[in-house]
Design a protein around this motif. Sequence first.
Motif, PDB file in Angstrom:
ATOM      1  N   THR A  22      22.504  47.174  86.840  1.00  0.00           N
ATOM      2  CA  THR A  22      23.490  46.111  86.976  1.00  0.00           C
ATOM      3  C   THR A  22      24.736  46.728  87.585  1.00  0.00           C
ATOM      4  O   THR A  22      25.146  47.826  87.190  1.00  0.00           O
ATOM      5  N   THR A  23      25.335  46.038  88.535  1.00  0.00           N
ATOM      6  CA  THR A  23      26.561  46.530  89.153  1.00  0.00           C
ATOM      7  C   THR A  23      27.764  45.757  88.628  1.00  0.00           C
ATOM      8  O   THR A  23      27.665  44.582  88.291  1.00  0.00           O
ATOM      9  N   ALA A  24      28.883  46.448  88.574  1.00  0.00           N
ATOM     10  CA  ALA A  24      30.181  45.848  88.242  1.00  0.00           C
ATOM     11  C   ALA A  24      31.142  46.324  89.332  1.00  0.00           C
ATOM     12  O   ALA A  24      31.487  47.501  89.384  1.00  0.00           O
ATOM     13  N   GLU A  25      31.528  45.408  90.205  1.00  0.00           N
ATOM     14  CA  GLU A  25      32.302  45.785  91.379  1.00  0.00           C
ATOM     15  C   GLU A  25      33.679  45.137  91.385  1.00  0.00           C
ATOM     16  O   GLU A  25      33.826  43.993  90.994  1.00  0.00           O
ATOM     17  N   SER A  26      34.626  45.898  91.870  1.00  0.00           N
ATOM     18  CA  SER A  26      35.949  45.350  92.129  1.00  0.00           C
ATOM     19  C   SER A  26      36.221  45.474  93.625  1.00  0.00           C
ATOM     20  O   SER A  26      35.971  44.549  94.376  1.00  0.00           O
ATOM     21  N   CYS A  27      36.645  46.632  94.090  1.00  0.00           N
ATOM     22  CA  CYS A  27      37.064  46.782  95.489  1.00  0.00           C
ATOM     23  C   CYS A  27      35.943  46.550  96.497  1.00  0.00           C
ATOM     24  O   CYS A  27      36.214  46.208  97.645  1.00  0.00           O
ATOM     25  N   THR A  28      34.706  46.713  96.093  1.00  0.00           N
ATOM     26  CA  THR A  28      33.593  46.495  97.027  1.00  0.00           C
ATOM     27  C   THR A  28      33.168  45.033  97.072  1.00  0.00           C
ATOM     28  O   THR A  28      32.400  44.631  97.937  1.00  0.00           O
ATOM     29  N   GLY A  29      33.629  44.220  96.152  1.00  0.00           N
ATOM     30  CA  GLY A  29      33.477  42.773  96.206  1.00  0.00           C
ATOM     31  C   GLY A  29      32.061  42.252  96.393  1.00  0.00           C
ATOM     32  O   GLY A  29      31.866  41.244  97.060  1.00  0.00           O
ATOM     33  N   GLY A  30      31.078  42.925  95.849  1.00  0.00           N
ATOM     34  CA  GLY A  30      29.697  42.473  95.959  1.00  0.00           C
ATOM     35  C   GLY A  30      28.899  43.193  97.036  1.00  0.00           C
ATOM     36  O   GLY A  30      27.687  43.012  97.140  1.00  0.00           O
ATOM     37  N   LEU A  31      29.560  44.026  97.827  1.00  0.00           N
ATOM     38  CA  LEU A  31      28.874  44.746  98.903  1.00  0.00           C
ATOM     39  C   LEU A  31      27.845  45.733  98.350  1.00  0.00           C
ATOM     40  O   LEU A  31      26.780  45.917  98.944  1.00  0.00           O
ATOM     41  N   VAL A  51      31.091  40.674  90.135  1.00  0.00           N
ATOM     42  CA  VAL A  51      32.253  40.971  90.959  1.00  0.00           C
ATOM     43  C   VAL A  51      33.451  40.673  90.070  1.00  0.00           C
ATOM     44  O   VAL A  51      33.733  39.517  89.753  1.00  0.00           O
ATOM     45  N   THR A  52      34.101  41.735  89.644  1.00  0.00           N
ATOM     46  CA  THR A  52      35.190  41.620  88.668  1.00  0.00           C
ATOM     47  C   THR A  52      36.488  42.064  89.337  1.00  0.00           C
ATOM     48  O   THR A  52      37.047  43.103  89.009  1.00  0.00           O
ATOM     49  N   TYR A  53      36.941  41.265  90.267  1.00  0.00           N
ATOM     50  CA  TYR A  53      38.122  41.603  91.053  1.00  0.00           C
ATOM     51  C   TYR A  53      39.389  41.524  90.206  1.00  0.00           C
ATOM     52  O   TYR A  53      40.232  42.409  90.255  1.00  0.00           O
ATOM     53  N   GLU A  56      41.268  40.041  84.349  1.00  0.00           N
ATOM     54  CA  GLU A  56      40.676  39.135  83.358  1.00  0.00           C
ATOM     55  C   GLU A  56      39.152  39.158  83.449  1.00  0.00           C
ATOM     56  O   GLU A  56      38.453  39.139  82.435  1.00  0.00           O
ATOM     57  N   ALA A  57      38.617  39.217  84.654  1.00  0.00           N
ATOM     58  CA  ALA A  57      37.162  39.293  84.832  1.00  0.00           C
ATOM     59  C   ALA A  57      36.621  40.620  84.315  1.00  0.00           C
ATOM     60  O   ALA A  57      35.547  40.660  83.702  1.00  0.00           O
ATOM     61  N   LYS A  58      37.365  41.697  84.555  1.00  0.00           N
ATOM     62  CA  LYS A  58      36.938  42.999  84.028  1.00  0.00           C
ATOM     63  C   LYS A  58      36.851  42.955  82.499  1.00  0.00           C
ATOM     64  O   LYS A  58      35.912  43.479  81.899  1.00  0.00           O
ATOM     65  N   GLU A  59      37.831  42.319  81.871  1.00  0.00           N
ATOM     66  CA  GLU A  59      37.832  42.205  80.408  1.00  0.00           C
ATOM     67  C   GLU A  59      36.707  41.302  79.917  1.00  0.00           C
ATOM     68  O   GLU A  59      35.951  41.670  79.019  1.00  0.00           O
ATOM     69  N   ASN A  60      36.601  40.118  80.497  1.00  0.00           N
ATOM     70  CA  ASN A  60      35.678  39.101  79.992  1.00  0.00           C
ATOM     71  C   ASN A  60      34.225  39.337  80.358  1.00  0.00           C
ATOM     72  O   ASN A  60      33.335  38.984  79.573  1.00  0.00           O
ATOM     73  N   LEU A  61      33.960  39.891  81.523  1.00  0.00           N
ATOM     74  CA  LEU A  61      32.574  40.023  81.978  1.00  0.00           C
ATOM     75  C   LEU A  61      31.952  41.383  81.678  1.00  0.00           C
ATOM     76  O   LEU A  61      30.764  41.456  81.396  1.00  0.00           O
ATOM     77  N   VAL A  62      32.747  42.452  81.767  1.00  0.00           N
ATOM     78  CA  VAL A  62      32.170  43.785  81.550  1.00  0.00           C
ATOM     79  C   VAL A  62      32.912  44.596  80.490  1.00  0.00           C
ATOM     80  O   VAL A  62      32.780  45.814  80.417  1.00  0.00           O
ATOM     81  N   SER A  63      33.675  43.903  79.663  1.00  0.00           N
ATOM     82  CA  SER A  63      34.256  44.483  78.441  1.00  0.00           C
ATOM     83  C   SER A  63      35.202  45.660  78.649  1.00  0.00           C
ATOM     84  O   SER A  63      35.254  46.567  77.831  1.00  0.00           O
ATOM     85  N   VAL A  64      35.959  45.645  79.739  1.00  0.00           N
ATOM     86  CA  VAL A  64      37.022  46.645  79.880  1.00  0.00           C
ATOM     87  C   VAL A  64      38.134  46.234  78.925  1.00  0.00           C
ATOM     88  O   VAL A  64      38.525  45.070  78.872  1.00  0.00           O
ATOM     89  N   SER A  65      38.635  47.179  78.161  1.00  0.00           N
ATOM     90  CA  SER A  65      39.649  46.834  77.165  1.00  0.00           C
ATOM     91  C   SER A  65      40.985  46.513  77.832  1.00  0.00           C
ATOM     92  O   SER A  65      41.354  47.099  78.860  1.00  0.00           O
ATOM     93  N   HIS A  66      41.681  45.565  77.239  1.00  0.00           N
ATOM     94  CA  HIS A  66      43.006  45.183  77.722  1.00  0.00           C
ATOM     95  C   HIS A  66      43.933  46.396  77.706  1.00  0.00           C
ATOM     96  O   HIS A  66      44.724  46.602  78.636  1.00  0.00           O
ATOM     97  N   GLU A  67      43.810  47.210  76.672  1.00  0.00           N
ATOM     98  CA  GLU A  67      44.651  48.408  76.543  1.00  0.00           C
ATOM     99  C   GLU A  67      44.418  49.367  77.712  1.00  0.00           C
ATOM    100  O   GLU A  67      45.369  49.922  78.270  1.00  0.00           O
ATOM    101  N   THR A  68      43.172  49.568  78.085  1.00  0.00           N
ATOM    102  CA  THR A  68      42.868  50.442  79.221  1.00  0.00           C
ATOM    103  C   THR A  68      43.527  49.915  80.487  1.00  0.00           C
ATOM    104  O   THR A  68      44.155  50.666  81.234  1.00  0.00           O
ATOM    105  N   LEU A  69      43.391  48.630  80.728  1.00  0.00           N
ATOM    106  CA  LEU A  69      43.984  48.039  81.930  1.00  0.00           C
ATOM    107  C   LEU A  69      45.506  48.137  81.911  1.00  0.00           C
ATOM    108  O   LEU A  69      46.126  48.394  82.950  1.00  0.00           O
TER     109      LEU A  69
END
Length: 159
Positions: A22-31, A51-53, A56-69
Amino acid sequence: MKENAKENELVKKLTNKHYTITTAESCTGGLLSATIINVSGASDVINCAYVTYANEAKENLVSVSHETLETKGAVSKETAAEMCVGAKAAKADMGLSTTGIAGPSGGTKEKPVGLVYLGCSLHEQVTVERHVFSGDREQVRKQAVDAALDLAIRCLDKE
């Protein structure tokens, strides 16, 4: 898009091991996921693509912590690590993430345009790499995809 050797090699290695990705992409936007999907047989190995640009998407879809961000930023080794681990929640064996600054704007002295962090999570191992690519936005994205494919292949080879 034309297939190249790297995505073919990755799909073959995943298929041979009966693994999914499974991929989780930001800057590559699905590429990245689109590149993998170019390979015939990719449907047997790719589970899901996020695609977690936005943060909020990083937090909600792939569980990146708010604190980390908040403390490390969206473009950081910590975020890349959390993204690839969080991607595996889609019941995949491998999570592969990209987060960076493709440009031409958005860079700072500490985080220049072209800075990309890649993350790969396979079983309990997490590997993160820092790269600084050059070129325009499209070139940075393509280089990031190429490096992410390399990283995934190396992680599989180390196993």
